[in-house]
Design a protein around this motif. Structure first.
Motif, short mmCIF file in Angstrom:
data_model
loop_
_atom_site.label_atom_id
_atom_site.label_comp_id
_atom_site.label_asym_id
_atom_site.label_seq_id
_atom_site.Cartn_x
_atom_site.Cartn_y
_atom_site.Cartn_z
N GLN A 48 42.52 56.20 25.39
CA GLN A 48 41.15 56.05 25.99
C GLN A 48 40.99 57.26 27.05
N ALA A 49 41.95 57.40 27.91
CA ALA A 49 41.82 58.45 28.94
C ALA A 49 41.90 59.82 28.17
N VAL A 50 42.84 60.06 27.11
CA VAL A 50 42.87 61.20 26.39
C VAL A 50 41.55 61.52 25.59
N VAL A 51 40.90 60.48 25.07
CA VAL A 51 39.34 60.90 24.38
C VAL A 51 38.37 61.12 25.39
N ASP A 52 38.71 60.62 26.73
CA ASP A 52 37.77 61.00 27.80
C ASP A 52 38.09 62.13 28.70
N ARG A 53 39.11 62.53 28.17
CA ARG A 53 39.94 63.77 28.92
C ARG A 53 39.95 63.46 30.73
N LEU A 61 47.91 57.01 35.40
CA LEU A 61 48.09 55.65 35.52
C LEU A 61 48.51 54.79 34.45
N ALA A 62 48.01 55.19 33.19
CA ALA A 62 48.65 54.44 32.27
C ALA A 62 50.17 54.96 31.74
#
Length: 609
Positions: free
Chosen positions: A60-65, A72-73
């Motif tokens: 999700q962090a990659v999708v949200d950039r 953190l992940a």
């Protein structure tokens, strides 16, 4: 308890009322180890189950950039991996420790029970069953006791993950919560049938083990009568029955394993299908779908422990039942002892038959019934009869003495003594008073030719004491085994020595020398010999003749030959009709004269030797 601390100082008093109670007793006695295994298991399973959440956050962090959330992940994933490695390592250590300590406790309990019951054990439980309990069964019992904590950790982890998914993504979490109980309970209807098939397999394997044990024990006799092929065919058939039963059992367990793979796969498909629809509608994000998908996929790992615990219990339950059956057997005497732990001395008396063996003398007992003689020998050794009567030593009932004290006072050598494998020095390394040397014991038992045979049969052994004896002494003849066993008994130098047919496989000339050697070595000690050999009887201080379970006559051997027809019938192998009274001048008198002549000839041979 750590492995290096084994054996246990005291394995405890088991609850042997049933197999499940015995398993529960073992589990309770390892509470510390079980809690340790549970803690490491929770860490391991929680770390594995947390990885999908970390992956979902990263996706999700990659999708949200978002670089911060991606870092953190990554940190959380590293932490989970480290926790997984530590938890898995120490879980394995704790599990193996629990397994080995449980098995060791059972083995110590079985060894203590075998020492307590002595020869009575194999008369009350088949030898093959004892072997099965002390070998394969202890491993199965240890497996289940160890698996309980891992299963508990897996079950708690599954509950934790389900709750987390329900909070994290309720729409997909509901699907997982509904589907997982179905996965866990789907194999339950198959378990009874799988258990029954496993029980049949173990029962057939136990019978095959008993048959193999009997065949190996009687191999020398089988070869003598040409019966090897007959028993080999019987064992082949028994082995094939075990194989067929094992295949049928394996089919059922493979079906259970297949279901354990199929149903999680169907649940995974359902989660993906429903999750894709939710993602298209914009109700969940890509990271959430990946998290739920990964969680369900990894849950198949702890779910496997449901199958393992079911299999472990089905295999261990009959094993625990057999172990509990052996451990529930009790010695008929007072094992703790109600009297002081002092070795008594004096005459040995059996109230059931009226047999009296005076202290310090050699008493020979003649009994026409070998089974009755064996039971009497057991009573003289401290085992009470079925009616509860026990032999008395110096007026003290042997069953009121502590077990170790009773065995110090009276030593019984069975009709078929066992020689354990190892060197002769190890065989003769027995508790002894120190009053009899090894050389004197071997000389009294006429073991000179046995020592020579051992040196010749052992490569590189110049000293007979370093020569190796094969399992149960099978490389030796029956007479040689008897003489070594007799030497071992003489070496212990007990207060009372009871010998049951100690020279039945020895030739007459050697037997005469053994009789004289035992008489001289045991001078001043109480010795009871069960025999019908004229050579041993003639060397006894007194002879007791038992008929129909009671003392029928007491006297010297030659006197009883002349005056007691029933005694003469047993000793000379005549029928009672042939054994007419000697004073009648019939066949009985002729037979007595023949026996006397044989004894005189043997005495002359000994003098010349």
């Amino acid at each position: 308890m750590q492995i290096q601390d084994l054996p246990f100082p005291d394995p405890g008093v088991p609850d042997a009322r049933s197999g499940p109670r015995f398993l529960w007793w073992l589990f309770r006695n390892q509470t510390g180890g079980q809690l340790k295994s549970l803690a490491w298991g929770l860490l391991h399973f929680a770390a594995v189950s947390a990885l999908p959440f970390c992956v979902g956050i990263a996706v999700q962090a990659v999708v949200d950039r978002s670089g911060t959330r991606l870092a953190l992940a990554g940190g959380l994933m590293a932490l989970c991996c480290a926790a997984n490695a530590v938890g898995d390592t120490f879980l394995h250590r704790a599990a193996i420790t629990n397994w080995i300590t449980a098995a060791a406790r059972v083995q110590q309990l079985l060894a203590r029970k075998a020492a307590l019951l002595g020869s009575a054990l194999t008369r009350r439980v088949a030898a093959g069953e004892v072997v099965a309990v002390s070998t394969g069964d202890v491993e199965k019992i240890g497996w289940f006791v160890e698996a309980v904590s891992r299963f508990t950790a897996a079950a708690l982890t599954i509950v934790l993950v389900c709750v987390s998914l329900l909070v994290y993504q309720p729409a997909l979490g509901v699907v997982v919560i509904v589907g997982l109980p179905v996965l866990a309970l789907a194999v339950l209807p198959l378990l009874p049938r799988a258990t029954r098939r496993a029980d049949v397999q173990r029962e057939k394997a136990g019978r095959a083990t008993e048959l193999a044990s009997d065949t190996v024990a009687g191999l020398r006799v089988l070869r003598g009568i040409g019966g090897e092929e007959l028993f080999l065919d019987r064992y082949r058939r028994a082995s094939q029955e075990v194989r067929h039963a094992a295949v049928r059992s394996a089919r059922m367990w493979s079906l259970i394993a297949a279901i354990q793979v199929l149903l999680p796969g169907l649940l995974l498909i359902a989660v993906v299908w429903h999750g894709v629809h939710l993602a298209r509608e914009g109700r969940i994000g890509v990271g959430e779908l990946v998290t739920v998908y990964s969680s369900v996929m990894l849950l198949t790992y702890p779910l496997r422990h449901f199958e393992e615990i079911a299999m472990a219990y089905s295999f261990s339950r009959p094993s625990a039942k057999r172990a509990a059956r052996v451990l529930s057997l009790e010695r008929a005497t007072d094992t703790g002892g109600s009297r002081a732990a002092e070795v008594p001395s004096g005459d040995l008396y059996d109230p059931a038959t009226g047999l009296l063996a005076p202290a310090g003398r050699l008493t020979a007992v003649v009994c026409g019934d070998p089974d009755a003689a064996g039971r009497l020998a057991e009573r003289l050794g401290g085992h009470a009869s079925e009616e509860g009567t026990s032999a008395l030593l110096g007026g003290v009932p042997l069953d009121e003495l502590p077990l170790d004290c009773a065995r110090t006072a009276v030593l019984v050598q069975d009709k078929d003594p066992v020689l354990l494998s190892g060197t002769l020095r190890e065989l003769l390394d027995v508790p002894a008073s120190g009053g009899v040397s090894t050389a004197d014991a071997l000389a009294a038992a006429q073991c000179e030719d046995v020592l020579a045979a051992l040196v010749q049969g052992s490569l590189g052994a110049e000293d007979p004491m370093d020569a190796r004896i094969t399992e149960r002494g099978r490389s030796l003849s029956g007479g040689q085994r008897q003489r070594l066993a007799l030497a071992r008994s003489l070496l212990t130098d007990p207060e009372v020595l009871v010998l049951d047919e100690p020279t039945s496989a020895v030739d007459s000339h050697t037997e005469a020398r053994i009789a004289q050697g035992v008489r001289e070595l045991r001078a001043g000690r109480t010795t009871v010999v069960f025999t019908s050999s004229p050579l041993l009887l003639d060397r006894a201080d007194r002879v007791v003749f038992l008929h129909e379970g009671e003392v029928a006559a007491v006297g010297g051997h030659r006197e009883l030959l002349r005056t007691e027809p029933r005694y003469r019938a047993v000793v000379t192998r005549e029928t009672e009709d042939e054994a007419a009274p000697a004073h009648d001048g019939g066949h009985g008198a002729d037979r007595v004269r023949e026996v006397m002549k044989d004894l005189k000839e043997l005495e002359e041979i000994e003098e010349r030797a």
